[in-house]
Design a protein around this motif. Structure first.
Motif, PDB file in Angstrom:
ATOM      1  N   THR A  23       0.840  -1.206   0.000  1.00  0.00           N
ATOM      2  CA  THR A  23       0.000   0.000   0.000  1.00  0.00           C
ATOM      3  C   THR A  23       0.868   1.246   0.000  1.00  0.00           C
ATOM      4  O   THR A  23       0.615   2.203  -0.748  1.00  0.00           O
ATOM      5  CB  THR A  23      -0.924  -0.001   1.233  1.00  0.00           C
ATOM      6  OG1 THR A  23      -1.737  -1.180   1.231  1.00  0.00           O
ATOM      7  CG2 THR A  23      -1.826   1.225   1.230  1.00  0.00           C
ATOM      8  N   TRP A  26       2.900   1.605  -3.403  1.00  0.00           N
ATOM      9  CA  TRP A  26       2.017   1.967  -4.512  1.00  0.00           C
ATOM     10  C   TRP A  26       1.635   3.442  -4.452  1.00  0.00           C
ATOM     11  O   TRP A  26       1.476   4.097  -5.479  1.00  0.00           O
ATOM     12  CB  TRP A  26       0.762   1.103  -4.516  1.00  0.00           C
ATOM     13  CG  TRP A  26       0.795   0.038  -5.562  1.00  0.00           C
ATOM     14  CD1 TRP A  26       1.260   0.152  -6.836  1.00  0.00           C
ATOM     15  CD2 TRP A  26       0.360  -1.308  -5.423  1.00  0.00           C
ATOM     16  NE1 TRP A  26       1.129  -1.041  -7.511  1.00  0.00           N
ATOM     17  CE2 TRP A  26       0.582  -1.959  -6.655  1.00  0.00           C
ATOM     18  CE3 TRP A  26      -0.202  -2.030  -4.383  1.00  0.00           C
ATOM     19  CZ2 TRP A  26       0.261  -3.290  -6.877  1.00  0.00           C
ATOM     20  CZ3 TRP A  26      -0.515  -3.361  -4.593  1.00  0.00           C
ATOM     21  CH2 TRP A  26      -0.281  -3.976  -5.833  1.00  0.00           C
ATOM     22  N   SER A  27       1.486   3.960  -3.236  1.00  0.00           N
ATOM     23  CA  SER A  27       1.146   5.379  -3.114  1.00  0.00           C
ATOM     24  C   SER A  27       2.283   6.271  -3.598  1.00  0.00           C
ATOM     25  O   SER A  27       2.067   7.448  -3.912  1.00  0.00           O
ATOM     26  CB  SER A  27       0.798   5.718  -1.660  1.00  0.00           C
ATOM     27  OG  SER A  27       1.954   5.690  -0.838  1.00  0.00           O
ATOM     28  N   THR A  30       2.078   5.691  -7.975  1.00  0.00           N
ATOM     29  CA  THR A  30       0.866   5.899  -8.763  1.00  0.00           C
ATOM     30  C   THR A  30       0.112   7.112  -8.226  1.00  0.00           C
ATOM     31  O   THR A  30       0.106   7.353  -7.010  1.00  0.00           O
ATOM     32  CB  THR A  30      -0.056   4.662  -8.728  1.00  0.00           C
ATOM     33  OG1 THR A  30      -1.262   4.930  -9.455  1.00  0.00           O
ATOM     34  CG2 THR A  30      -0.433   4.291  -7.298  1.00  0.00           C
ATOM     35  N   VAL A  34      -4.579   4.886  -2.841  1.00  0.00           N
ATOM     36  CA  VAL A  34      -4.310   3.488  -2.514  1.00  0.00           C
ATOM     37  C   VAL A  34      -4.764   3.240  -1.077  1.00  0.00           C
ATOM     38  O   VAL A  34      -4.384   3.979  -0.161  1.00  0.00           O
ATOM     39  CB  VAL A  34      -2.819   3.142  -2.654  1.00  0.00           C
ATOM     40  CG1 VAL A  34      -2.604   1.645  -2.469  1.00  0.00           C
ATOM     41  CG2 VAL A  34      -2.279   3.599  -4.002  1.00  0.00           C
ATOM     42  N   THR A  35      -5.589   2.210  -0.883  1.00  0.00           N
ATOM     43  CA  THR A  35      -6.171   1.937   0.424  1.00  0.00           C
ATOM     44  C   THR A  35      -5.998   0.473   0.791  1.00  0.00           C
ATOM     45  O   THR A  35      -6.203  -0.419  -0.042  1.00  0.00           O
ATOM     46  CB  THR A  35      -7.672   2.289   0.442  1.00  0.00           C
ATOM     47  OG1 THR A  35      -7.838   3.659   0.070  1.00  0.00           O
ATOM     48  CG2 THR A  35      -8.270   2.070   1.821  1.00  0.00           C
ATOM     49  N   GLY A  86      -0.591   6.296   1.716  1.00  0.00           N
ATOM     50  CA  GLY A  86      -1.768   5.471   1.544  1.00  0.00           C
ATOM     51  C   GLY A  86      -2.736   5.588   2.708  1.00  0.00           C
ATOM     52  O   GLY A  86      -2.515   6.343   3.666  1.00  0.00           O
ATOM     53  N   MET A 121      -6.904   2.165  -6.095  1.00  0.00           N
ATOM     54  CA  MET A 121      -6.267   0.876  -5.851  1.00  0.00           C
ATOM     55  C   MET A 121      -6.584   0.419  -4.439  1.00  0.00           C
ATOM     56  O   MET A 121      -6.514   1.206  -3.484  1.00  0.00           O
ATOM     57  CB  MET A 121      -4.763   0.970  -6.067  1.00  0.00           C
ATOM     58  CG  MET A 121      -4.390   1.329  -7.486  1.00  0.00           C
ATOM     59  SD  MET A 121      -2.630   1.197  -7.831  1.00  0.00           S
ATOM     60  CE  MET A 121      -2.414  -0.561  -7.733  1.00  0.00           C
TER      61      MET A 121
END
Length: 283
Positions: A23, A26-27, A30, A34-35, A86, A121
């Protein structure tokens, strides 16, 4: 990819630490929100580990989606992860409350809606996937499923018993290996007929740090676990999930599914062809 679900079959190979790390990274890579959705029927750890209030969280989310799911509902029940890397919807600590909340969220179709939308996401931490787990529908609604496993004899044998049935229900399943391997990745792919998404290092110090403070410090991005998860995240962002034959194609000639693989001669054969036996487990 919009929804990634993680689960394990046996033991505690680090599903929660991996989910929090993915998480966070990805934050970083992107622009989408994202969670982390904590869907462990045994009870959540995120709130206590990360010093977050338990509410709002999965319980309040479950109450809000009982009369219809809306993707916007998710953000109203999420907290920022430490370091603003995130968000997380923490699950309740108690297993009875956790099972009821997970069941409500799964039945609402919220995860399926998020999987279709692709506008954000979601990482779903589904804990240990017991045969009667109420989190199974969450995995079924995800775009991609990663089964986290240590590549050791005992854990691979337990996985082999259930994998054939799981792949039939969850065709986008891949393996996420964690820690030192007793067998090569090629041997694991060939024997289990399931792709391996990545092989993460065993990074106990990194996992403990992530579980305490997320990716809240610059030095955390240099941890072996974080670097490996970032590599995995970058690959998964744009890679289509395995489906159908692609997900089940072995790397070499398949072994006889009724014969115990020579790699794991522990008295446990591959998942049997008889559907009535597929979900049995060894004591």
């Amino acid at each position: 990819m919009a929804v990634l679900a993680l689960a394990s079959i046996k033991a505690s190979p680090g599903v929660t630490a991996t989910a929090i790390t993915l998480t966070g990274v990805w934050s970083l890579i992107t622009p989408m929100t994202v969670t982390l959705l904590e869907c462990d029927p045994a009870g959540g750890d995120a709130a206590a580990r990360l010093d977050l209030p338990p509410e709002p969280g999965l319980v309040s989310l479950a109450a809000s989606v009982r009369h219809g799911a809306n993707a916007a509902d998710l953000w109203q029940h999420a907290h920022r992860l430490p370091g603003r890397r995130g968000h997380v919807v923490p699950g309740p600590v108690g297993p009875d409350q956790a099972r009821a909340a997970v069941r409500s969220v799964a039945d609402s179709g919220l995860v399926a809606e998020l999987a279709r939308s692709g506008t954000a996401m979601l990482v779903a931490d589904c804990g240990r996937l017991d045969p009667d787990s109420v989190a199974r529908p969450v995995l079924a609604q995800a775009n991609r499923v990663l089964l986290v496993v240590r590549p050791r004899t005992a854990e691979l044998a337990h996985l082999a018993l259930r994998l054939q049935a799981l792949r039939a229900q969850l065709p986008t399943t891949e393996l996420l290996l964690v820690g030192a391997a007793e067998y090569s990745i090629k041997e694991i792919i060939t024997t289990l007929r399931t792709p391996v998404a990545a092989h993460l290092p065993y990074d106990r110090r990194g996992a403990e740090l992530i579980l305490r403070q997320g990716l809240s410090q610059r030095r955390s991005t240099r941890l072996p676990l974080v670097r490996a998860c970032r590599t995995l995240a970058e690959r998964l962002v744009n890679a289509p999930p395995p489906t159908g034959d692609d997900a089940n194609r072995p790397a070499a000639e398949p072994v006889d599914a009724t014969t115990p693989p020579k790699a794991w001669l522990v008295g446990r054969p591959m998942a049997p062809d008889d559907p009535a036996q597929r979900e049995t487990t060894q004591p």
